[in-house]
Design an enzyme around this catalytic site. Structure first.
Site, short mmCIF file in Angstrom:
data_model
loop_
_atom_site.label_atom_id
_atom_site.label_comp_id
_atom_site.label_asym_id
_atom_site.label_seq_id
_atom_site.Cartn_x
_atom_site.Cartn_y
_atom_site.Cartn_z
N CYS A 113 0.81 -1.22 0.00
CA CYS A 113 0.00 0.00 0.00
C CYS A 113 0.84 1.27 0.00
CB CYS A 113 -0.94 0.01 1.20
SG CYS A 113 -2.02 -1.41 1.25
N HIS A 241 -3.63 7.00 2.92
CA HIS A 241 -3.96 5.71 2.31
C HIS A 241 -5.33 5.27 2.83
CE1 HIS A 241 -4.10 1.63 1.16
NE2 HIS A 241 -3.75 1.13 2.33
N ASN A 271 -10.12 -0.68 -0.03
CA ASN A 271 -8.66 -0.55 0.00
C ASN A 271 -8.11 -1.04 -1.34
OD1 ASN A 271 -5.91 -0.78 0.39
ND2 ASN A 271 -6.06 -1.80 2.39
N1 ACO Z 1 -18.37 -9.09 9.23
C1 ACO Z 1 -18.80 -9.33 10.47
N2 ACO Z 1 -17.98 -9.63 11.50
C2 ACO Z 1 -16.67 -9.66 11.24
C3 ACO Z 1 -16.14 -9.42 9.96
C4 ACO Z 1 -17.04 -9.11 8.93
N3 ACO Z 1 -16.67 -8.85 7.66
N4 ACO Z 1 -14.80 -9.50 10.02
C5 ACO Z 1 -14.48 -9.79 11.28
N5 ACO Z 1 -15.62 -9.91 12.02
C6 ACO Z 1 -15.77 -10.23 13.43
C7 ACO Z 1 -14.59 -11.01 13.97
O1 ACO Z 1 -14.74 -12.39 13.72
C8 ACO Z 1 -14.66 -10.67 15.45
O2 ACO Z 1 -15.65 -11.46 16.03
P1 ACO Z 1 -15.42 -12.09 17.51
O3 ACO Z 1 -15.30 -10.88 18.40
O4 ACO Z 1 -16.63 -12.89 17.71
O5 ACO Z 1 -14.15 -12.87 17.40
C9 ACO Z 1 -15.16 -9.23 15.44
O6 ACO Z 1 -15.79 -9.02 14.17
C10 ACO Z 1 -14.07 -8.21 15.61
O7 ACO Z 1 -13.03 -8.54 14.71
P2 ACO Z 1 -11.74 -7.69 14.56
O8 ACO Z 1 -10.84 -8.29 13.52
O9 ACO Z 1 -11.18 -7.41 15.93
O10 ACO Z 1 -12.37 -6.34 13.99
P3 ACO Z 1 -11.67 -4.97 13.82
O11 ACO Z 1 -12.46 -3.92 14.47
O12 ACO Z 1 -10.17 -5.02 14.06
O13 ACO Z 1 -11.86 -4.72 12.24
C11 ACO Z 1 -10.60 -4.77 10.22
C12 ACO Z 1 -11.27 -5.59 11.29
C13 ACO Z 1 -11.66 -3.95 9.51
C14 ACO Z 1 -9.93 -5.71 9.22
C15 ACO Z 1 -9.56 -3.83 10.85
O14 ACO Z 1 -8.74 -4.55 11.72
C16 ACO Z 1 -8.67 -3.13 9.85
O15 ACO Z 1 -9.13 -2.28 9.11
N6 ACO Z 1 -7.37 -3.41 9.88
C17 ACO Z 1 -6.42 -2.69 9.04
C18 ACO Z 1 -6.41 -3.26 7.66
C19 ACO Z 1 -5.40 -2.49 6.85
O16 ACO Z 1 -5.18 -1.32 7.09
N7 ACO Z 1 -4.74 -3.10 5.88
C20 ACO Z 1 -3.75 -2.27 5.18
C21 ACO Z 1 -2.79 -2.94 4.51
S1 ACO Z 1 -3.45 -3.88 3.20
C22 ACO Z 1 -2.16 -4.12 2.09
O17 ACO Z 1 -1.07 -3.64 2.25
C23 ACO Z 1 -2.45 -4.97 0.87
#
Ligand code: ACO
Length: 315
Positions: A113, A241, A271
């Site tokens: 990214c 980003h 993204n």
């Molecule tokens: N729908 C519903 N529930 C979900 C989903 C979904 N799509 N995805 C995860 N959950 C659930 C999980 O299973 C978890 O459930 P549990 O509590 O029962 O275990 C709960 O939601 C919370 O999950 P988290 O992973 O802790 O959710 P978080 O708030 O961290 O959000 C996310 C996840 C959106 C992926 C976030 O962590 C994020 O944006 N991370 C950064 C990603 C990023 O910036 N990537 C950049 C680089 S990409 C590259 O370089 C190619």
């Protein structure tokens, strides 16, 4: 070193949009969860379009806006992790498609990214050593073909698209003052290569990447401003980003950036990795939010791990 400035931008995105409701029919998720946790409402996915088509569309638009002819281009870099082929590179295919000179370097760059910012810095160095003073920098991804459709933690996040910038290098212009970094890590974010054979999917520990991003973005902004001897008030526009709207919101709050000085298009594209920053730049230029004389602070982070920031001016 002489600096570069952006002379024109362009973008190209596939026609097909995939909504959160569409994804809720494939995995256990909902529009409400995706919107509130990420800010994403839809993303564009390729059907008949190829990575090469997206690159060409964005690059042609940027050259037209800049008023620069292909024969004036001194180097071409495509930042990407998802080109149609490893060899030939997307940049070499673009050389052929656009009729760029044959005596210039054209290559792909992988910094996930952060790729577009890595590419801008690399271009600044290359143009200082080139008799031709215009460069073509493209960020392009077709991440839809690298998605594990059974993993709701990642399949909701990524989209396809390309953004491009034609830059000019002139004596006396300040450098973009890029601050770039990397820390080898294959646990937080991973895209298997040859080891995976034909099936290669993005794997991510979202929560850890989120924490990394929240720490990295403000640190990078501080370093860019410090290097340039400037404060946030000297910046006309902030470009982040587009990985998660909450990451942008945290940075904006920390720096007290007013609404009219930053922009989100994550709701439309998700993204798009290396394409994310140039997609924003292109929309901003088209809407007249940035133009000749504007100074933009752009910050990116991503797989590698990598991060980067730069002060980019428009001419
Ligand atoms: N729908 C519903 N529930 C979900 C989903 C979904 N799509 N995805 C995860 N959950 C659930 C999980 O299973 C978890 O459930 P549990 O509590 O029962 O275990 C709960 O939601 C919370 O999950 P988290 O992973 O802790 O959710 P978080 O708030 O961290 O959000 C996310 C996840 C959106 C992926 C976030 O962590 C994020 O944006 N991370 C950064 C990603 C990023 O910036 N990537 C950049 C680089 S990409 C590259 O370089 C190619």
């Amino acid at each position: 070193m002489n600096g570069i400035k952006i002379k024109g931008t362009g973008r190209c995105v596939p026609e097909k949009t995939v909504t959160n409701d569409d994804l809720a029919r494939i995995v256990d998720t909902s529009d409400q969860w995706i919107t509130t946790r990420t800010g994403i409402r839809r993303r564009h996915h390729c059907t008949t379009e190829t990575h090469a088509n997206l690159c060409a569309g964005a690059a042609k638009a940027a050259l037209a806006r800049a008023g620069v002819a292909p024969e004036q281009v001194g180097a071409c870099i495509v930042a990407t992790v998802s080109a149609d082929t490893a060899v030939p590179s997307a940049a070499c295919l673009l050389q052929r498609e656009l009729g760029l000179p044959e005596d210039i370097p054209c290559f792909d760059l992988n910094a996930a990214c952060t790729g577009f910012l890595y590419a801008l810095h690399t271009m600044e160095c290359l143009l200082n050593a080139s008799p031709r003073k215009f460069g073509l920098v493209v960020g392009a991804e077709v991440l839809s073909r690298l998605i594990n459709w059974e993993d709701r933690g990642t399949c909701i996040l990524f989209g396809d698209g390309a953004g491009a910038a034609v830059v000019e290098c002139r004596e006396g212009w300040p450098s973009i003052g890029a601050v770039l970094g990397s820390r080898g890590d294959d646990e937080l974010l991973r895209l298997p290569g040859l080891e995976a054979g034909e099936r290669s999917f993005i794997q991510m520990d979202g929560t850890k990447v989120f924490k990394f991003a929240v720490e990295t973005v403000p640190r990078c902004m501080d370093q860019v401003l410090q290097k340039a001897g400037m404060t946030a008030e000297d910046v006309d526009f902030f470009v982040f980003h587009q990985a998660n709207a909450r990451i942008i919101d945290l940075a904006v709050r920390k720096y007290r950036i007013p609404t009219e000085k930053y922009y989100k298009n994550i709701q439309e594209y998700g993204n798009t990795s290396a394409a994310s920053i140039p997609l924003v730049l292109s929309e901003l230029e088209e809407q007249g939010k940035v133009g000749p004389g504007s100074r933009v602070l752009a910050v990116g982070f991503g797989g590698g791990l990598t991060w980067g920031g730069a002060l980019i001016e428009f001419v």
